[in-house]
Design a protein around this motif. Structure first.
Motif, mmCIF file in Angstrom:
data_model
loop_
_atom_site.group_PDB
_atom_site.id
_atom_site.type_symbol
_atom_site.label_atom_id
_atom_site.label_comp_id
_atom_site.label_asym_id
_atom_site.label_seq_id
_atom_site.Cartn_x
_atom_site.Cartn_y
_atom_site.Cartn_z
ATOM 1 N N MET A 1 3.258 -6.927 10.358
ATOM 2 C CA MET A 1 3.307 -5.548 10.763
ATOM 3 C C MET A 1 3.356 -5.374 12.291
ATOM 4 O O MET A 1 2.095 -4.957 12.220
ATOM 5 N N PRO A 2 3.692 -5.105 12.962
ATOM 6 C CA PRO A 2 3.240 -4.639 14.421
ATOM 7 C C PRO A 2 2.623 -3.421 14.157
ATOM 8 O O PRO A 2 3.564 -2.301 13.097
ATOM 9 N N HIS A 3 1.640 -2.432 14.243
ATOM 10 C CA HIS A 3 1.513 -1.847 14.986
ATOM 11 C C HIS A 3 0.279 -1.464 16.489
ATOM 12 O O HIS A 3 0.489 -2.465 17.224
ATOM 13 N N GLN B 1 -2.279 -2.241 3.961
ATOM 14 C CA GLN B 1 -1.536 -2.972 4.513
ATOM 15 C C GLN B 1 0.071 -2.898 4.011
ATOM 16 O O GLN B 1 1.428 -2.999 3.636
ATOM 17 N N PRO B 2 0.515 -2.260 5.688
ATOM 18 C CA PRO B 2 2.198 -1.953 5.586
ATOM 19 C C PRO B 2 3.227 -2.424 5.742
ATOM 20 O O PRO B 2 3.248 -3.539 5.806
ATOM 21 N N THR B 3 3.805 -1.823 4.874
ATOM 22 C CA THR B 3 6.017 -2.344 5.031
ATOM 23 C C THR B 3 6.608 -1.741 5.980
ATOM 24 O O THR B 3 6.294 -0.924 5.757
ATOM 25 N N PRO B 4 6.460 -2.132 6.875
ATOM 26 C CA PRO B 4 7.589 -1.536 7.630
ATOM 27 C C PRO B 4 9.024 -1.789 7.309
ATOM 28 O O PRO B 4 9.937 -2.043 6.379
ATOM 29 N N PRO B 5 10.121 -0.282 7.455
ATOM 30 C CA PRO B 5 10.949 0.140 6.832
ATOM 31 C C PRO B 5 12.173 -1.504 7.075
ATOM 32 O O PRO B 5 11.893 -1.611 8.623
ATOM 33 N N ASP C 1 15.189 -0.791 8.321
ATOM 34 C CA ASP C 1 16.480 -1.160 9.464
ATOM 35 C C ASP C 1 14.795 -0.734 10.699
ATOM 36 O O ASP C 1 15.765 -0.971 11.901
ATOM 37 N N ALA C 2 13.993 -1.083 10.718
ATOM 38 C CA ALA C 2 13.101 -1.185 11.259
ATOM 39 C C ALA C 2 11.868 -1.930 11.310
ATOM 40 O O ALA C 2 10.526 -1.481 11.762
ATOM 41 N N PRO C 3 11.943 -3.289 11.480
ATOM 42 C CA PRO C 3 10.945 -4.495 11.476
ATOM 43 C C PRO C 3 10.170 -4.167 12.035
ATOM 44 O O PRO C 3 8.900 -4.760 12.204
ATOM 45 N N ASP C 4 10.297 -3.737 13.457
ATOM 46 C CA ASP C 4 9.146 -4.021 14.856
ATOM 47 C C ASP C 4 8.550 -2.530 14.967
ATOM 48 O O ASP C 4 8.089 -1.959 15.482
ATOM 49 N N ALA C 5 8.509 -1.348 13.780
ATOM 50 C CA ALA C 5 8.160 -0.309 13.532
ATOM 51 C C ALA C 5 6.563 -0.068 13.812
ATOM 52 O O ALA C 5 6.072 -0.786 12.586
#
Length: 269
Positions: free
Chosen positions: A1-3, A129-133, A135-139
């Motif tokens: 996931m981007p951060h 280890q986050p999971t992006p939403p 509807d917003a995979p680049d959150a």
């Protein structure tokens, strides 16, 4: 996931009194911590939302209610951070193999997978280890911002072994330590550089003083107004406000429930 450029992607207040914490931090910082009945399960966990006067909306973290059982087991009011990892189970195993501890087993929530660990010097923090939403995979996380009020603005570690702590966080989270500030008898204040951004610092605990672990500085718009609100709302100013390089002023305090916190901001007057 981007951060974000920093590994610090969430912050959490552990407190025995969610209503009391809401009253204090809403007044001091300008947040709008969820109130009773606003969210399902908010008798246990509430979101720390940035208020209307913040430059951007969103959450800066969460507030977790310490139960009697948690307190009996040794939990105390405190602020903790969540550090981003790509593979939580592998990273937790690496940390334990190097002398850290895993305090709680990994847990899955809709936003990802997390666990609490300590570094080899005993300072606790979360891995996530986050999971992006969907509807917003680049959150990306927006909880840390160096200059905007109502965000966390600085991450400071006081450790019993400076060299070992620097090596540990460099190895596991990509921190670089290329600059430091000499503080006389207190030693070196070693800035944390991540992806070209200063996000905090690490320093040696002074002899005879119990290390405080991680301290997180919340940015406020007016440090004097915030300092007055701390005492008016039942908190304690331990040190400050005092100036730091760059034009900011900082304050260290204890909230009414016993959690240590820090503020950073300008003087408006």
């Amino acid at each position: 996931m981007p951060h974000t450029p920093t590994s610090f992607i969430w912050y959490e207040l552990m407190t025995p009194d969610l209503d009391g914490a809401k009253a204090f931090y809403d007044a001091v910082v300008g947040w709008r911590i969820d109130g009773p009945g606003e969210q399902p399960g908010d008798d246990f966990y509430r979101m720390i939302m940035r208020g209307a006067d913040a430059a951007t909306g969103g959450a800066t973290g969460g507030a977790l209610r310490l139960s009697d059982a948690m307190i009996a087991g040794g939990a105390r009011p405190t602020w903790l951070c969540y550090l981003h990892v790509d593979d939580l189970d592998a990273k937790a195993a690496e940390i334990v193999a190097e002398g850290g501890r895993q305090i709680m087993p990994p847990q899955d929530i809709p936003h990802g997978r997390f666990t609490m660990v300590t570094d080899p010097q005993g300072q606790p923090f979360y891995l996530m280890q986050p999971t992006p939403p969907a509807d917003a995979p680049d959150a990306v996380s927006t909880v840390y911002d160096r200059t905007t009020p109502q965000h966390m603005s600085w991450n400071e570690l006081v450790t019993p072994d400076l060299a070992a702590a620097k090596a540990f966080y460099a190895r596991h989270f990509g921190f670089a330590f290329d600059r430091s500030l000499a503080m006389g008898d207190l030693g070196e204040y070693c800035f944390i550089d991540q992806n070209g951004v200063d996000i905090g610092a690490v320093m040696q605990a002074p002899p005879g003083l119990e290390p405080s672990g991680w301290t997180f500085y919340i940015r406020v718009a007016d440090i004097d107004r915030a300092a007055a609100a701390v005492t008016a709302c039942g908190g304690q100013v331990v040190r400050g406000p005092h100036p730091v390089p760059g034009g900011d002023w900082t304050l260290n305090g204890i909230d009414p429930q016993g959690a240590a916190f820090a503020l950073v901001g300008h003087k408006e007057a």
